[in-house]
Scaffold this active site. Structure first.
Site, mmCIF file in Angstrom:
data_model
loop_
_atom_site.group_PDB
_atom_site.id
_atom_site.type_symbol
_atom_site.label_atom_id
_atom_site.label_comp_id
_atom_site.label_asym_id
_atom_site.label_seq_id
_atom_site.Cartn_x
_atom_site.Cartn_y
_atom_site.Cartn_z
ATOM 1 N N ARG A 482 0.827 -1.200 0.000
ATOM 2 C CA ARG A 482 0.000 0.000 0.000
ATOM 3 C C ARG A 482 0.866 1.256 0.000
ATOM 4 O O ARG A 482 2.009 1.229 0.442
ATOM 5 C CB ARG A 482 -0.893 0.008 1.247
ATOM 6 C CG ARG A 482 -1.788 -1.201 1.404
ATOM 7 C CD ARG A 482 -2.402 -1.247 2.785
ATOM 8 N NE ARG A 482 -1.379 -1.333 3.823
ATOM 9 C CZ ARG A 482 -1.636 -1.390 5.129
ATOM 10 N NH1 ARG A 482 -2.882 -1.361 5.558
ATOM 11 N NH2 ARG A 482 -0.652 -1.465 6.008
ATOM 12 N N GLU A 493 22.255 -4.265 -0.487
ATOM 13 C CA GLU A 493 21.176 -5.134 -0.942
ATOM 14 C C GLU A 493 20.114 -5.334 0.131
ATOM 15 O O GLU A 493 19.290 -6.240 0.033
ATOM 16 C CB GLU A 493 21.724 -6.504 -1.360
ATOM 17 C CG GLU A 493 22.313 -7.333 -0.245
ATOM 18 C CD GLU A 493 23.790 -7.057 0.021
ATOM 19 O OE1 GLU A 493 24.456 -7.960 0.535
ATOM 20 O OE2 GLU A 493 24.269 -5.945 -0.288
#
Length: 575
Positions: A482, A493
């Site tokens: 969302r 990473e």
């Protein structure tokens, strides 16, 4: 966590019904204002006429904005037509003539007709609703939604791609890969079948092979026919095992927007489809106008609003700091001469607060003394505009400085490679979210993500390919989560995600689906295909857990996921 579009539609329907129920009385008020303003054709304007003209404009402006918000497009457009005339009359009552009076009266009558029609339709929802659903029903199953959804622009329905190739293995592979990036593929093995389907069902783009069995020009011929027959062209991307100039030239002449040789680089194809199919309107600039003269402030606000900006007016200085925190403007327009606190002093107060030190400030004044103008700019203002300011000059000055502010703000809070929040911003947002969550007695989940064996990817394929992997994971996270959730690149990473208002089981389910889909992506470099995976640790908030403990707990769970074999999600167990 899961979207509930039916509930959202019901709320909008209730709001629309409430708005429509109040409209007749508001339109009666508008007619009374109309009588006050336009009862002055042959006599001097009564004292009530100026305020009535301003109120008539305000009322029409309000109807336009609310009607557009609630999806009453025809009503909003009609109110906007009347508003344009009303603002001119509000500025100059000599324009209140029989002709302009008749135009606004016709507008109000039309609005009343639209209200009655809309209310009649709302009172008979079954038949009208059925017809609307038939008109707007998607041609194909679009049930593959992002995992969670707000009413936000970033979580739209999947974009439909018509994918045509006689190689079923390739079609299945591309379809699965594109689905991870919010594209739903409708597959065809024959160009004629695609052409017949497209005549009745829409698509956002076409991905088409050039060569088909028995006809090396089947793909390009089909697209040229489509471009000739369709009212609106559908963007087409050609793919082919051929990489020669003649094939590329035929693709260009057929109207192809791009060309990829096989094996197709999926990430490059996704980037191309994004550019062809995603056309998001830029977020309007937010401008705070501070002026003790309401009419002048409204005049400038009207100019900026007509240019598509969002404007908030402030006629005093007492609440300016609260307004800055609430409105988060891109720029502030301040009148130089105001009672009690002039523009120079007010700008200096704003500049004392670290988070507003780079906020653009423009002074507006009828002051023409250059020395005083430069003196005002010296305290840190971005510019000085002399009243009366030309509309084009005002719009340009605000737009240029607001855009620069957004660029600077983005550089300060975003990671340049992935576009996600950087480490510092993610930490600050996590801290704020945790405080709000505890105050509201809710929960949030902190997820620490690390791409498995990422150093090996860089060492084997190079850092450019490694960057593509990072961008791919960032893109999937943005698509599936969302807009209210926080997604950041924590460093290297490692990524951090904050899922608001969730329980642990839901957080695990969401992240595990994302983990699975990411592991299915295939990256391509120098004829070699490879996959990547990630591991994640999840910690759920509670009042007893500090920010440091919450992050440490998620880190320990991540380490456990790595230790247990990678490519998995592990939830923290509190002690």
């Amino acid at each position: 966590m899961t979207a509930k579009p039916v509930v959202a539609r019901e709320k909008i329907a209730l709001l629309r019904a409430s708005f429509l129920a109040k409209l007749p009385s508001r339109l009666e008020q508008a007619l009374q204002l109309h009588q006050l303003v336009f009862n002055t054709y042959e006599a001097p304007a009564p004292s009530a006429a100026p305020s009535a003209a301003a109120e008539l404009h305000r009322l029409l402006h309000s109807l336009k904005g609310t009607g557009a918000t609630l999806g009453l497009r025809a009503l909003a457009e009609e109110a906007a037509r009347g508003e344009i005339i009303a603002i001119l009359i509000a500025d100059d009552l000599t324009l209140a003539t029989p002709a302009t009076g008749a135009e606004i009266y016709a507008c109000l009558a039309s609005l009343m007709d639209l209200v009655q029609a809309a209310r009649a339709q709302a009172e008979a929802p079954t038949e009208a609703g059925r017809v609307r659903e038939e008109i707007t029903a998607p041609a194909f199953d679009l049930s593959h939604q992002p995992l969670s959804s707000d009413t936000a622009a970033g979580n739209e329905k999947p974009r439909v791609i018509f994918l045509c190739d006689d190689d079923k293995t390739l079609v299945d592979h591309l379809s699965a890969q594109l689905q991870c990036f919010n594209y739903q593929s409708v597959t065809f093995s024959d160009p004629d079948e695609l052409r017949a389907t497209l005549a009745h069902h829409p698509a956002h783009a076409i991905v088409m092979d050039i060569v088909f069995p028995g006809d090396e020009s089947a793909g390009t011929n089909a697209v040229m026919t489509l471009n000739r027959d369709l009212v609106e062209r559908v963007p087409t991307v050609f793919i082919s095992a051929r990489n020669d100039f003649d094939a590329r030239l035929r693709a260009v002449r057929a109207g192809g927007a791009a060309y990829f040789s096989k094996p197709v680089d999926v990430m490059a194809l996704v980037a191309c489809l994004d550019a062809l199919t995603i056309h998001k309107e830029p977020e309007p600039y937010r401008v705070l106008v501070i002026d003790d003269e309401p009419e002048v402030a409204m005049f400038h606000a009207h100019i900026l609003e007509q240019a598509g900006m969002v404007v908030r007016l402030l006629h005093g200085h007492d609440t300016v700091l609260a307004e800055l925190d609430d409105f988060h403007p891109d720029l502030v327009l301040i009148d130089l001469y105001m009672p009690q606190c002039n523009g120079r002093d007010l700008a200096q107060v704003i500049r004392q607060i670290p988070r507003w030190i780079s906020l653009p400030i423009i002074f507006l004044s009828s002051e023409t003394d250059k020395t005083k103008q430069f003196s005002a700019i010296r305290i840190g203002a971005e510019g000085f505009l002399t009243k009366p300011v030309l509309p084009a000059e005002l719009i340009t000055a605000v737009a240029v400085r607001s855009e620069r502010m957004r660029d600077l703000r983005s550089l300060m809070v975003r990671d340049s490679l992935t576009g996600l929040f950087n480490h510092t911003t993610t930490t600050q947002m996590l801290e704020n979210s945790l405080a709000v969550t505890n105050r509201l007695n809710k929960t949030l989940a902190v997820v620490m993500i690390d791409i498995d064996r990422f150093k090996l990817v860089n060492d084997t394929y190079g850092h450019i390919v490694g960057d593509q992997v990072l961008v791919a994971l960032a893109r999937i996270l943005r698509e599936r989560l969302r807009t209210s959730d926080i997604i950041g690149r924590y460093g290297g990473e490692e990524f951090a995600v904050v899922l608001r208002d969730v329980f642990l089981e839901e957080a695990i389910r969401i992240m595990d689906i994302i983990r699975h889909d990411f592991s299915q992506l295939r990256f391509h470099h120098n004829g070699v295909d490879f996959n990547c995976s990630f591991s994640a640790g999840i910690s759920l908030s509670s009042r007893e857990k500090s920010l440091i403990f919450l992050r440490s707990e998620a880190d320990r769970a991540l380490y456990q996921a790595k230790h247990e074999g990678r490519n998995r999600i592990v939830a923290a167990t509190s002690s």
